[in-house]
Motif scaffolding. Sequence first.
Motif, mmCIF file in Angstrom:
data_model
loop_
_atom_site.group_PDB
_atom_site.id
_atom_site.type_symbol
_atom_site.label_atom_id
_atom_site.label_comp_id
_atom_site.label_asym_id
_atom_site.label_seq_id
_atom_site.Cartn_x
_atom_site.Cartn_y
_atom_site.Cartn_z
ATOM 1 N N MET A 1 0.812 -1.057 -0.001
ATOM 2 C CA MET A 1 0.019 0.085 0.004
ATOM 3 C C MET A 1 0.951 1.140 0.142
ATOM 4 O O MET A 1 2.005 1.223 0.858
ATOM 5 N N SER A 2 0.462 2.390 -0.986
ATOM 6 C CA SER A 2 1.324 3.329 -0.900
ATOM 7 C C SER A 2 1.428 4.457 0.341
ATOM 8 O O SER A 2 0.331 4.109 1.112
ATOM 9 N N LEU A 3 2.144 5.288 0.374
ATOM 10 C CA LEU A 3 1.894 6.184 1.705
ATOM 11 C C LEU A 3 0.899 6.913 1.622
ATOM 12 O O LEU A 3 0.105 7.145 2.484
ATOM 13 N N LYS A 4 0.573 7.537 0.470
ATOM 14 C CA LYS A 4 -0.766 8.421 0.418
ATOM 15 C C LYS A 4 -1.914 7.478 0.733
ATOM 16 O O LYS A 4 -2.888 8.297 1.185
ATOM 17 N N ARG A 5 -2.000 6.314 0.362
ATOM 18 C CA ARG A 5 -3.260 5.726 0.706
ATOM 19 C C ARG A 5 -3.407 5.223 2.266
ATOM 20 O O ARG A 5 -4.219 5.294 2.791
ATOM 21 N N LYS A 6 -1.928 5.115 2.697
ATOM 22 C CA LYS A 6 -2.070 4.865 4.134
ATOM 23 C C LYS A 6 -2.541 6.049 4.957
ATOM 24 O O LYS A 6 -3.076 5.906 5.838
ATOM 25 N N ILE A 7 -1.881 7.241 4.507
ATOM 26 C CA ILE A 7 -2.446 8.558 5.307
ATOM 27 C C ILE A 7 -3.723 8.730 4.905
ATOM 28 O O ILE A 7 -4.398 9.003 5.868
ATOM 29 N N ALA A 8 -4.272 8.492 3.835
ATOM 30 C CA ALA A 8 -5.642 8.816 3.569
ATOM 31 C C ALA A 8 -6.618 7.829 4.444
ATOM 32 O O ALA A 8 -7.649 8.151 5.165
ATOM 33 N N LEU A 9 -6.119 6.557 4.440
ATOM 34 C CA LEU A 9 -7.005 5.428 5.146
ATOM 35 C C LEU A 9 -7.011 5.823 6.530
ATOM 36 O O LEU A 9 -7.945 5.705 7.427
ATOM 37 N N THR A 10 -5.783 6.375 7.098
ATOM 38 C CA THR A 10 -5.654 6.640 8.630
ATOM 39 C C THR A 10 -6.481 7.844 8.885
ATOM 40 O O THR A 10 -7.233 8.002 9.906
ATOM 41 N N ILE A 11 -6.415 8.879 7.990
ATOM 42 C CA ILE A 11 -7.301 10.048 8.260
ATOM 43 C C ILE A 11 -8.747 9.597 8.157
ATOM 44 O O ILE A 11 -9.739 10.099 9.005
ATOM 45 N N SER A 12 -9.381 8.586 7.371
ATOM 46 C CA SER A 12 -10.780 8.544 7.211
ATOM 47 C C SER A 12 -10.888 7.663 8.276
ATOM 48 O O SER A 12 -12.289 7.677 8.914
ATOM 49 N N ILE A 13 -10.287 6.582 9.113
ATOM 50 C CA ILE A 13 -10.666 5.969 10.030
ATOM 51 C C ILE A 13 -10.700 6.563 11.144
ATOM 52 O O ILE A 13 -11.537 6.578 11.997
ATOM 53 N N ALA A 14 -9.637 7.699 11.503
ATOM 54 C CA ALA A 14 -9.625 8.714 12.770
ATOM 55 C C ALA A 14 -10.930 9.289 12.495
ATOM 56 O O ALA A 14 -11.760 9.453 13.524
ATOM 57 N N PHE A 15 -11.316 9.909 11.638
ATOM 58 C CA PHE A 15 -12.760 10.791 11.318
ATOM 59 C C PHE A 15 -13.769 9.935 11.514
ATOM 60 O O PHE A 15 -14.839 10.441 12.118
ATOM 61 N N SER A 16 -13.717 8.769 10.876
ATOM 62 C CA SER A 16 -14.924 7.835 11.166
ATOM 63 C C SER A 16 -15.169 7.711 12.550
ATOM 64 O O SER A 16 -16.312 7.411 13.336
ATOM 65 N N LEU A 17 -14.079 7.218 13.312
ATOM 66 C CA LEU A 17 -14.089 6.947 14.914
ATOM 67 C C LEU A 17 -14.791 8.047 15.564
ATOM 68 O O LEU A 17 -15.574 7.864 16.522
ATOM 69 N N LEU A 18 -14.057 9.148 15.242
ATOM 70 C CA LEU A 18 -14.442 10.532 16.038
ATOM 71 C C LEU A 18 -16.117 10.876 15.606
ATOM 72 O O LEU A 18 -16.830 11.269 16.659
ATOM 73 N N PHE A 19 -16.258 10.937 14.298
ATOM 74 C CA PHE A 19 -17.584 11.181 14.048
ATOM 75 C C PHE A 19 -18.726 10.151 14.569
ATOM 76 O O PHE A 19 -19.771 10.497 14.923
ATOM 77 N N GLY A 20 -18.148 8.974 14.679
ATOM 78 C CA GLY A 20 -19.081 7.880 15.160
ATOM 79 C C GLY A 20 -19.463 8.110 16.648
ATOM 80 O O GLY A 20 -20.532 7.984 17.180
ATOM 81 N N MET A 21 -18.363 8.380 17.577
ATOM 82 C CA MET A 21 -18.474 8.833 18.629
ATOM 83 C C MET A 21 -19.382 9.942 19.018
ATOM 84 O O MET A 21 -20.341 10.088 19.970
ATOM 85 N N VAL A 22 -19.439 10.868 18.276
ATOM 86 C CA VAL A 22 -20.238 12.276 18.177
ATOM 87 C C VAL A 22 -21.614 11.907 17.956
ATOM 88 O O VAL A 22 -22.656 12.364 18.675
#
Length: 454
Positions: A1-22
Motif C-alpha cells: 500500500m502506498s504512503l498516500k493511501r495509508k495516510i488517507a486511510l488513517t485520516i478516514s478511520i480517525a474521522f470515522s471513529l470521531l464522527f461515530g462517537m459524536v
Amino acid sequence: MSLKRKIALTISIAFSLLFGMVMAVIYLSFNDFRRDEFKERFRQRLEFTSHFISKSKDFEEEAPVFFNENSDNILLNEKILIFNEKKELIYSTIKDRNVIWDSAMLKELDKKKIIYTEKTVPEIYAALRNINGENYYILTSAFDTNGKSKLGYLKYLLITAYVMSTMLIGFFSYYFVEKFLRPLEDLNKEISEVTAHKLTTQIPVEQSNDEVSVLAKSFNTMIGRLDDVFQSQKDFTASASHEIRTPITRMAFQLENLIKFEEHSPETLSSLKQIQRDVYQLSDLTNSLLLLTKFDKENIQSIYEEVRIDEVIFEAFEAVEKSYPQLKLDFLINEDNSENAFLMIKGIQSLLVIVFINLFKNAAVYSDNTEVNVLITETNDNLSVEVISHGNTIPEEEQAKLFEAFTRGNNAQNIAGSGLGLRIVKRILEYHDADIKYSSPEDYMNKFTLFFKK
C-alpha cells in the motif's frame, strides 16, 4: 500500500471513529432528553390526577366524566389505576377487560414513594400520594410512541450522515493527500532515473525551504559525491587494465617463442603450456575489464548492431580452441524453427564473444568428456542459447552466488581461476538486456541458458 493511501486511510478511520462517537453521543443525549420529557409528562399527569382527587367530592362518580373531558391531555394508550390506602382498586380507566396489576409494586411504593420504569412496555410511573389525609396509590402507564418515533428517525438520519460523511472524507482525504504528496512523487520519479551509470543527472530543486526541496538538495549533494567515487574507480580500472595489458602481451609472445624450441623436457614443456594458458586467461580478463569500462548501460544501446549469434559462438570457440585443442563443439539449431531462424540479435559482438569464451572455458576446465553442446532456439520475440557440458554439478546452496564476483564452487577448488568469469558474463548480458540461468537437469550435467530479447 502506498504512503498516500495509508495516510488517507488513517485520516478516514480517525474521522470515522470521531464522527461515530459524536453520533453516539447525540443519539444517547436525545434518548435521555426523550426519556426525561416523557417522565415529566408522566409526573404532570400524576399531579393532575392527584389534584383532581383532592378537589373531588365523590371521586368514583366524577372520575369518568373528568377523564373523558380531559382526554386531550391523555398520553398514548394511557392507563390509570388508583388504589386506596388498603391497596384496593377504587378506579381504573380499563373498562373492557379484567384489570391486572403488580401487587409487589404497591408494596414497593410504601418504601420508595415514586417508581418509574422505562424498560417495561408500556412505561410505568407510580407514586404514593397523601391526599386529604388519606394515602392513594396512583399507577400510570403509557407508550411514548411519538418520542420513540423521533428517536428512530434521528437514528436513521445519523446513520445516513455517518455513511455519507465517511465516504466524502475518504474521497477528499485521498484527493488532498495526493495533492500534498505530489512533489514527493515527482522527486521519486526523478530519483528513479538516476543510476550508477548516470550520476551526472541533477534533481530539479524548487526555490523554497520546504522538506521536499531540502531533500532534493541533499540528494544532489550525495549524487555528486558518488559520481566522483565511481569516476575515480572507473578511471583506475581503465588505466590499470591498459597498463597491465602491455606486459601480458609481451609475456604471451615470449612464451610462444619459448615453447617452439624443441630442447625442453616433457615436464618443462607441460609447465610452459600451463603458464601460457594462465597468461591467456589473464589477458582475456584484462581485456574484459577494459571493454566494460568503455560502456555505460544507459548509452550502450546507441552503438548496438545486428549480430549473428552463430558467428559469435564460432568466433568464441576458435579463441578457446587455441588454449584447449581437445575441446569439441556440438552445435545445433532447434528443428522446429531452424528453417525460419535468422539468429540475429542486437548487441556488441566483441562483448558477446567474451560471454561465450568464458562459458566454453568453463566447459573445457570442468567437463569430463571435453565436449560442449550448444542448442539455439528462436521464437518471434526471444532467442535462447543453451550451453551444456558434463561434469561435476554445482550444489543448490552455491547456485544463488554463482554469478557473484570471486565466487568459486567446491568443484573448482583445485582448478586455477579468478572467480570473475561468470560475473563478467552476467554483467555483459545485463548490458544487452539479456539474462542467464544455471540448471542441472541430469546428474553430471551443467546447463547455462542465455535469454536474448529480439
